[in-house]
Scaffold this motif. Structure first.
Motif, mmCIF file in Angstrom:
data_model
loop_
_atom_site.group_PDB
_atom_site.id
_atom_site.type_symbol
_atom_site.label_atom_id
_atom_site.label_comp_id
_atom_site.label_asym_id
_atom_site.label_seq_id
_atom_site.Cartn_x
_atom_site.Cartn_y
_atom_site.Cartn_z
ATOM 1 N N MET A 79 0.859 -1.173 0.000
ATOM 2 C CA MET A 79 0.000 0.000 0.000
ATOM 3 C C MET A 79 0.902 1.231 0.000
ATOM 4 O O MET A 79 1.779 1.355 0.838
ATOM 5 C CB MET A 79 -0.901 -0.044 1.240
ATOM 6 C CG MET A 79 -1.881 1.097 1.311
ATOM 7 S SD MET A 79 -2.979 1.068 2.765
ATOM 8 C CE MET A 79 -4.012 -0.331 2.440
ATOM 9 N N THR A 80 0.637 2.134 -0.912
ATOM 10 C CA THR A 80 1.442 3.347 -0.999
ATOM 11 C C THR A 80 1.067 4.303 0.132
ATOM 12 O O THR A 80 0.022 4.149 0.769
ATOM 13 C CB THR A 80 1.228 4.063 -2.351
ATOM 14 O OG1 THR A 80 -0.105 4.550 -2.386
ATOM 15 C CG2 THR A 80 1.511 3.140 -3.520
ATOM 16 N N THR A 81 1.910 5.281 0.341
ATOM 17 C CA THR A 81 1.659 6.269 1.388
ATOM 18 C C THR A 81 0.370 7.027 1.103
ATOM 19 O O THR A 81 -0.414 7.300 2.009
ATOM 20 C CB THR A 81 2.847 7.251 1.483
ATOM 21 O OG1 THR A 81 4.024 6.502 1.754
ATOM 22 C CG2 THR A 81 2.633 8.259 2.585
ATOM 23 N N LEU A 82 0.133 7.338 -0.169
ATOM 24 C CA LEU A 82 -1.076 8.058 -0.541
ATOM 25 C C LEU A 82 -2.321 7.206 -0.278
ATOM 26 O O LEU A 82 -3.311 7.702 0.283
ATOM 27 C CB LEU A 82 -1.011 8.462 -2.019
ATOM 28 C CG LEU A 82 -2.147 9.331 -2.530
ATOM 29 C CD1 LEU A 82 -2.201 10.641 -1.750
ATOM 30 C CD2 LEU A 82 -1.973 9.617 -4.003
ATOM 31 N N GLU A 83 -2.283 5.934 -0.624
ATOM 32 C CA GLU A 83 -3.414 5.042 -0.381
ATOM 33 C C GLU A 83 -3.652 4.878 1.124
ATOM 34 O O GLU A 83 -4.793 4.896 1.582
ATOM 35 C CB GLU A 83 -3.153 3.666 -1.004
ATOM 36 C CG GLU A 83 -3.162 3.658 -2.509
ATOM 37 C CD GLU A 83 -2.684 2.323 -3.083
ATOM 38 O OE1 GLU A 83 -3.095 2.011 -4.208
ATOM 39 O OE2 GLU A 83 -1.908 1.619 -2.419
ATOM 40 N N PHE A 84 -2.566 4.719 1.861
ATOM 41 C CA PHE A 84 -2.667 4.562 3.309
ATOM 42 C C PHE A 84 -3.263 5.821 3.941
ATOM 43 O O PHE A 84 -4.144 5.754 4.788
ATOM 44 C CB PHE A 84 -1.290 4.252 3.905
ATOM 45 C CG PHE A 84 -1.340 3.889 5.355
ATOM 46 C CD1 PHE A 84 -1.773 2.641 5.764
ATOM 47 C CD2 PHE A 84 -0.957 4.810 6.332
ATOM 48 C CE1 PHE A 84 -1.816 2.299 7.117
ATOM 49 C CE2 PHE A 84 -0.998 4.478 7.671
ATOM 50 C CZ PHE A 84 -1.435 3.218 8.061
ATOM 51 N N SER A 85 -2.791 6.964 3.495
ATOM 52 C CA SER A 85 -3.282 8.243 4.004
ATOM 53 C C SER A 85 -4.773 8.401 3.709
ATOM 54 O O SER A 85 -5.546 8.835 4.568
ATOM 55 C CB SER A 85 -2.487 9.382 3.384
ATOM 56 O OG SER A 85 -2.872 10.602 3.917
ATOM 57 N N TYR A 86 -5.191 8.030 2.500
ATOM 58 C CA TYR A 86 -6.605 8.110 2.116
ATOM 59 C C TYR A 86 -7.442 7.175 2.994
ATOM 60 O O TYR A 86 -8.506 7.558 3.490
ATOM 61 C CB TYR A 86 -6.775 7.755 0.637
ATOM 62 C CG TYR A 86 -8.219 7.716 0.203
ATOM 63 C CD1 TYR A 86 -8.944 8.895 0.016
ATOM 64 C CD2 TYR A 86 -8.874 6.507 0.009
ATOM 65 C CE1 TYR A 86 -10.272 8.862 -0.364
ATOM 66 C CE2 TYR A 86 -10.199 6.460 -0.370
ATOM 67 C CZ TYR A 86 -10.893 7.637 -0.553
ATOM 68 O OH TYR A 86 -12.211 7.601 -0.920
ATOM 69 N N SER A 87 -6.958 5.966 3.208
ATOM 70 C CA SER A 87 -7.680 4.992 4.039
ATOM 71 C C SER A 87 -7.794 5.471 5.484
ATOM 72 O O SER A 87 -8.825 5.286 6.132
ATOM 73 C CB SER A 87 -6.973 3.639 4.000
ATOM 74 O OG SER A 87 -6.971 3.126 2.696
ATOM 75 N N LEU A 88 -6.718 6.078 5.993
ATOM 76 C CA LEU A 88 -6.758 6.630 7.356
ATOM 77 C C LEU A 88 -7.809 7.721 7.466
ATOM 78 O O LEU A 88 -8.586 7.759 8.427
ATOM 79 C CB LEU A 88 -5.400 7.209 7.745
ATOM 80 C CG LEU A 88 -4.351 6.273 8.289
ATOM 81 C CD1 LEU A 88 -3.072 7.046 8.594
ATOM 82 C CD2 LEU A 88 -4.816 5.556 9.510
ATOM 83 N N ASP A 89 -7.816 8.610 6.489
ATOM 84 C CA ASP A 89 -8.773 9.716 6.496
ATOM 85 C C ASP A 89 -10.203 9.189 6.453
ATOM 86 O O ASP A 89 -11.076 9.674 7.159
ATOM 87 C CB ASP A 89 -8.498 10.653 5.320
ATOM 88 C CG ASP A 89 -9.361 11.888 5.356
ATOM 89 O OD1 ASP A 89 -9.451 12.511 6.441
ATOM 90 O OD2 ASP A 89 -9.956 12.226 4.320
ATOM 91 N N LYS A 90 -10.432 8.186 5.635
ATOM 92 C CA LYS A 90 -11.751 7.596 5.494
ATOM 93 C C LYS A 90 -12.201 6.916 6.789
ATOM 94 O O LYS A 90 -13.354 7.031 7.196
ATOM 95 C CB LYS A 90 -11.712 6.578 4.345
ATOM 96 C CG LYS A 90 -13.020 6.280 3.719
ATOM 97 C CD LYS A 90 -12.800 5.475 2.462
ATOM 98 C CE LYS A 90 -13.902 4.470 2.303
ATOM 99 N NZ LYS A 90 -13.726 3.603 1.173
ATOM 100 N N ALA A 91 -11.278 6.216 7.457
ATOM 101 C CA ALA A 91 -11.606 5.483 8.675
ATOM 102 C C ALA A 91 -11.707 6.394 9.901
ATOM 103 O O ALA A 91 -12.329 6.029 10.893
ATOM 104 C CB ALA A 91 -10.562 4.403 8.922
ATOM 105 N N SER A 92 -11.114 7.569 9.848
ATOM 106 C CA SER A 92 -11.095 8.438 11.029
ATOM 107 C C SER A 92 -12.494 8.899 11.435
ATOM 108 O O SER A 92 -12.739 9.189 12.605
ATOM 109 C CB SER A 92 -10.187 9.639 10.806
ATOM 110 O OG SER A 92 -10.733 10.519 9.860
#
Length: 170
Positions: free
Chosen positions: A1-14
């Protein structure tokens, strides 16, 4: 998982983490801090996240552990060790003696405010306050569960308005 994908997933889950943080801390500002700490820890430990694992569960675990750690740290900060022979652990803090009169006035005013509620709101509120679950109140009063929740909400709102004088006690 790229940093951008991980960041997007974190934002979505927050978004789903906010209510959990509020439930843990019971304070909006502390909940925001806990959420921020959780996201920071998750992002700084993203290499430990195994792809295919449930991200929300991973984040909930981080949040719970962070809350527990912060709580224990705060408890330790308020405790000191007595170095006398008995080695007692004592909680430090301000030594104050409160006048019980304020509490007596508050309790009397709360009782008066509850008694002023309409019975259709007072009865479900008092049952909920005594520990009954919504569905138990609904069964007992033979009304829909949504009506029970609404009446308790209205009772709380009315009590909050009538007891507003106690909201800013220092």
């Amino acid at each position: 998982m790229t940093t951008l994908e991980f960041s997007y997933s974190l934002d979505k889950a927050s978004g789903s983490l906010k209510p959990f943080a509020l439930r843990l801390t019971k304070d909006v500002d502390d909940a925001k801090d806990l959420l921020q700490d959780t996201i920071l820890k998750a992002f700084s430990n993203k290499e430990k996240f195994a792809e295919g694992t449930n991200l929300k569960a991973w984040l909930y675990t981080i949040m719970r552990n962070t809350f527990i750690t912060n709580y224990q740290r705060a408890a330790r900060r308020g405790t000191f060790v007595d170095t006398t022979e008995n080695h007692f652990y004592l909680n430090s803090g301000k030594e104050t003696i409160e006048n019980g009169a304020f509490g007596s006035f508050a309790l009397r005013d709360i009782r008066i405010a509850i008694d002023r509620l309409d019975d259709s709101h007072k009865v479900p509120f008092e049952m909920f306050f005594r520990g009954f679950k919504y569905h138990e109140i609904a069964e007992e009063l033979q009304i829909p569960i949504g009506t029970v929740k609404n009446r308790i909400h209205i009772a709380r709102k009315q009590l909050k308005e009538s007891l507003e004088v106690y909201m800013h006690k220092n």
